[in-house]
Design a protein around this motif. Structure first.
Motif, PDB file in Angstrom:
ATOM      1  N   UNK A 129       0.869  -1.239   0.000  1.00 14.84           N
ATOM      2  CA  UNK A 129      -0.017   0.040  -0.023  1.00 14.84           C
ATOM      3  C   UNK A 129       0.935   1.187  -0.010  1.00 14.84           C
ATOM      4  N   UNK A 130       0.210   2.282  -0.326  1.00 15.17           N
ATOM      5  CA  UNK A 130       0.722   3.672  -0.173  1.00 15.17           C
ATOM      6  C   UNK A 130      -0.240   4.722  -0.194  1.00 15.17           C
ATOM      7  N   UNK A 131       0.060   5.646   0.223  1.00 16.86           N
ATOM      8  CA  UNK A 131      -0.984   6.891   0.316  1.00 16.86           C
ATOM      9  C   UNK A 131      -1.126   7.427  -0.999  1.00 16.86           C
ATOM     10  N   UNK A 132      -2.468   7.962  -1.152  1.00 14.46           N
ATOM     11  CA  UNK A 132      -2.654   8.730  -2.437  1.00 14.46           C
ATOM     12  C   UNK A 132      -1.597   9.962  -2.800  1.00 14.46           C
ATOM     13  N   UNK A 133      -1.253  10.643  -1.735  1.00 13.30           N
ATOM     14  CA  UNK A 133      -0.460  11.633  -1.890  1.00 13.30           C
ATOM     15  C   UNK A 133       0.919  11.170  -2.407  1.00 13.30           C
ATOM     16  N   UNK A 134       1.327  10.315  -1.884  1.00 12.85           N
ATOM     17  CA  UNK A 134       2.519   9.611  -2.279  1.00 12.85           C
ATOM     18  C   UNK A 134       2.775   9.326  -3.674  1.00 12.85           C
ATOM     19  N   UNK A 135       1.612   8.388  -4.079  1.00 14.11           N
ATOM     20  CA  UNK A 135       1.496   8.029  -5.470  1.00 14.11           C
ATOM     21  C   UNK A 135       1.167   9.097  -6.465  1.00 14.11           C
ATOM     22  N   UNK A 136       0.654  10.268  -6.040  1.00 11.46           N
ATOM     23  CA  UNK A 136       0.469  11.442  -6.743  1.00 11.46           C
ATOM     24  C   UNK A 136       1.771  12.004  -7.143  1.00 11.46           C
ATOM     25  N   UNK A 137       2.674  11.977  -6.234  1.00 11.66           N
ATOM     26  CA  UNK A 137       4.005  12.695  -6.192  1.00 11.66           C
ATOM     27  C   UNK A 137       4.953  11.942  -6.914  1.00 11.66           C
ATOM     28  N   UNK A 138       4.957  10.536  -6.826  1.00 13.13           N
ATOM     29  CA  UNK A 138       5.889   9.446  -7.219  1.00 13.13           C
ATOM     30  C   UNK A 138       5.462   8.566  -8.384  1.00 13.13           C
ATOM     31  N   UNK A 139       4.138   8.577  -8.664  1.00 11.03           N
ATOM     32  CA  UNK A 139       3.790   7.470  -9.748  1.00 11.03           C
ATOM     33  C   UNK A 139       3.243   6.247  -8.994  1.00 11.03           C
ATOM     34  N   UNK A 140       2.512   5.528  -9.617  1.00 15.09           N
ATOM     35  CA  UNK A 140       1.935   4.230  -9.228  1.00 15.09           C
ATOM     36  C   UNK A 140       2.822   3.271  -9.830  1.00 15.09           C
ATOM     37  N   UNK A 141       3.494   2.045  -9.108  1.00 14.22           N
ATOM     38  CA  UNK A 141       4.482   1.211  -9.886  1.00 14.22           C
ATOM     39  C   UNK A 141       3.451   0.070 -10.611  1.00 14.22           C
ATOM     40  N   UNK A 142       3.994  -0.232 -11.545  1.00  8.38           N
ATOM     41  CA  UNK A 142       3.236  -1.281 -12.350  1.00  8.38           C
ATOM     42  C   UNK A 142       3.770  -2.496 -12.453  1.00  8.38           C
ATOM     43  N   UNK A 143       5.222  -2.807 -12.124  1.00  2.88           N
ATOM     44  CA  UNK A 143       5.949  -3.986 -12.482  1.00  2.88           C
ATOM     45  C   UNK A 143       6.820  -3.932 -11.119  1.00  2.88           C
ATOM     46  N   UNK A 144       7.427  -5.179 -10.870  1.00  2.00           N
ATOM     47  CA  UNK A 144       8.148  -5.397  -9.866  1.00  2.00           C
ATOM     48  C   UNK A 144       9.427  -4.627  -9.747  1.00  2.00           C
ATOM     49  N   UNK A 145       9.932  -4.548 -11.242  1.00  2.00           N
ATOM     50  CA  UNK A 145      11.256  -3.508 -11.249  1.00  2.00           C
ATOM     51  C   UNK A 145      10.960  -2.025 -10.900  1.00  2.00           C
ATOM     52  N   UNK A 146      10.010  -1.528 -10.839  1.00  7.25           N
ATOM     53  CA  UNK A 146       9.393  -0.304 -10.664  1.00  7.25           C
ATOM     54  C   UNK A 146       9.752  -0.187  -9.088  1.00  7.25           C
ATOM     55  N   UNK A 147       9.711  -0.931  -8.333  1.00  9.38           N
ATOM     56  CA  UNK A 147       9.789  -0.927  -6.993  1.00  9.38           C
ATOM     57  C   UNK A 147      11.286  -0.042  -6.514  1.00  9.38           C
ATOM     58  N   UNK A 148      12.154  -0.396  -7.423  1.00 10.06           N
ATOM     59  CA  UNK A 148      13.553   0.197  -7.172  1.00 10.06           C
ATOM     60  C   UNK A 148      13.653   1.649  -7.008  1.00 10.06           C
ATOM     61  N   UNK A 149      12.479   2.192  -7.836  1.00 13.07           N
ATOM     62  CA  UNK A 149      12.514   3.643  -8.071  1.00 13.07           C
ATOM     63  C   UNK A 149      11.607   4.332  -6.827  1.00 13.07           C
ATOM     64  N   UNK A 150      11.196   3.512  -5.960  1.00 15.24           N
ATOM     65  CA  UNK A 150      10.440   4.171  -4.769  1.00 15.24           C
ATOM     66  C   UNK A 150      10.876   3.824  -3.646  1.00 15.24           C
ATOM     67  N   UNK A 151      10.440   4.588  -2.660  1.00 15.50           N
ATOM     68  CA  UNK A 151      10.902   4.616  -1.130  1.00 15.50           C
ATOM     69  C   UNK A 151      10.122   3.598  -0.566  1.00 15.50           C
ATOM     70  N   UNK A 152      10.869   2.639   0.061  1.00 14.52           N
ATOM     71  CA  UNK A 152      10.142   1.347   0.638  1.00 14.52           C
ATOM     72  C   UNK A 152      10.463   1.499   2.389  1.00 14.52           C
ATOM     73  N   UNK A 153       9.230   1.264   3.007  1.00 12.38           N
ATOM     74  CA  UNK A 153       9.124   1.297   4.369  1.00 12.38           C
ATOM     75  C   UNK A 153       9.148  -0.362   4.933  1.00 12.38           C
ATOM     76  N   UNK A 154       9.970  -0.528   5.713  1.00 11.21           N
ATOM     77  CA  UNK A 154      10.266  -1.931   6.198  1.00 11.21           C
ATOM     78  C   UNK A 154      10.397  -2.008   7.916  1.00 11.21           C
ATOM     79  N   UNK A 155      10.620  -3.148   8.372  1.00  9.90           N
ATOM     80  CA  UNK A 155      10.817  -3.488   9.686  1.00  9.90           C
ATOM     81  C   UNK A 155      12.192  -3.317  10.114  1.00  9.90           C
ATOM     82  N   UNK A 156      12.525  -2.908  11.366  1.00  8.25           N
ATOM     83  CA  UNK A 156      13.864  -3.331  11.943  1.00  8.25           C
ATOM     84  C   UNK A 156      14.340  -4.604  12.329  1.00  8.25           C
ATOM     85  N   UNK A 157      13.129  -5.248  12.672  1.00  8.07           N
ATOM     86  CA  UNK A 157      13.399  -6.532  13.203  1.00  8.07           C
ATOM     87  C   UNK A 157      13.884  -7.616  11.989  1.00  8.07           C
TER      88      UNK A 157
END
Length: 301
Positions: free
Chosen positions: A170-198
């Motif tokens: 998921x992502x917020x509408x505001x984030x997608x409006x600024x950064x675009x919506x990923x369409x493929x797995x490779x697109x993830x490399x162009x986005x900020x990812x939020x993950x866990x520390x554990x």
């Protein structure tokens, strides 16, 4: 004779019956003993304590000062023992403190909304809720019940399943409006990812390929210690996050978050369990009450 060879609780019980009955004969009937056996027990007790507890006459027994003090203390000890056993067994009246370890996500979206009902149903149970996504050692942390996601591996624990849930990116509408919506797995490399520390069981995000599911490596640009903090970061427009569905279903319904790459969602599901120490033995009434309540009201979907 070693102290652990002496049944001191039985001695106290017989002594109390002697005092309350007034004679060895009355105590003998209550304790299913002979009067002489009761007399010998009291004599052995006095010898071991090196104190006269009773003065004896042909008509009556009378407490000495030491006997009066021993009677009062013995009565309190046996009363406390009865209370401890009542709280420890699986009786009909749950009471006492329960220490719960749970993820912040489960606490926020499932546990906290139902705790008021549990408290009304069981007013003599008090709760100590610890929120952490770290897998704690229940014995070391003196924890009664833990809510855990994933497969159970600790053979010392008994688990009750609370359901299972899908995961969604998921992502917020505001984030997608600024950064675009990923369409493929490779697109993830162009986005900020939020993950866990554990540490995660599987590195990367599992995605559906043409033939099978593969783990897509992702680099966490922002990390947080629990799933609820990750959700809040996603709501704030910090990036993309892969979260359990039950924690974001309301956000998706109200368009605060938007699912992405759903055509690549592998459909994997994560199990949730309430776990406790025990392997088929008796469960304390307070713990059983919570487990039954969670099975009825605390399931995830």
């Amino acid at each position: 004779m070693a102290r652990y060879d002496i049944n001191r609780f039985w001695e106290m019980s017989v002594f109390i019956k002697v005092v309350e009955g007034g004679t060895f004969s009355a105590a003998a009937i209550t304790c299913n003993m002979t009067p002489s056996a009761v007399s010998k027990l009291i004599s052995r007790l006095e010898k071991r304590l090196e104190a006269r507890l009773l003065t004896r006459s042909t008509r009556r027994l009378q407490l000495t000062a030491e006997g009066c003090s021993f009677y009062e203390r013995s009565s309190r000890i046996l009363s406390d023992l009865d209370d401890a056993e009542r709280q420890a067994n699986a009786g009909e009246h749950p009471a006492g403190r329960i220490r719960i370890s749970t993820s912040a996500s489960y606490a926020t979206h499932v546990l906290i909304p139902i705790i008021g009902s549990f408290a009304e149903r069981y007013p003599d149970i008090t709760l100590d809720i610890i929120q952490t996504d770290v897998v704690v050692d229940l014995l070391a942390e003196r924890t009664d019940v833990a809510i855990r996601a994933g497969q159970m591996t600790d053979s010392r624990l008994t688990a009750r399943k609370l359901g299972e849930t899908a995961r969604v990116i998921v992502a917020s509408p505001e984030y997608l409006a600024k950064n675009g919506t990923p369409q493929s797995a490779d697109d993830l490399h162009r986005h900020r990812i939020i993950g866990p520390t554990y540490i995660r069981t599987i590195e990367g995000w599992p995605l559906r390929g043409e033939r099978d599911v593969f783990p897509m490596p992702v680099k966490d640009h922002i990390q947080a210690s629990d799933g609820e903090a990750i959700r809040q970061l996603a709501l704030a427009g910090a990036g993309l996050a892969r979260l359990t569905a039950f924690t974001v279903q309301s956000d998706i319904a109200h368009k605060r978050l938007v699912p992405v790459l759903e055509h690549l969602n592998p459909g994997d599901r994560e199990e949730f369990h309430a776990v406790y120490v025990g392997q088929g033995g008796p469960v304390p009434a307070r713990v059983k009450a919570l487990l039954d309540f969670l099975r009825e009201n605390g399931k995830v979907h």
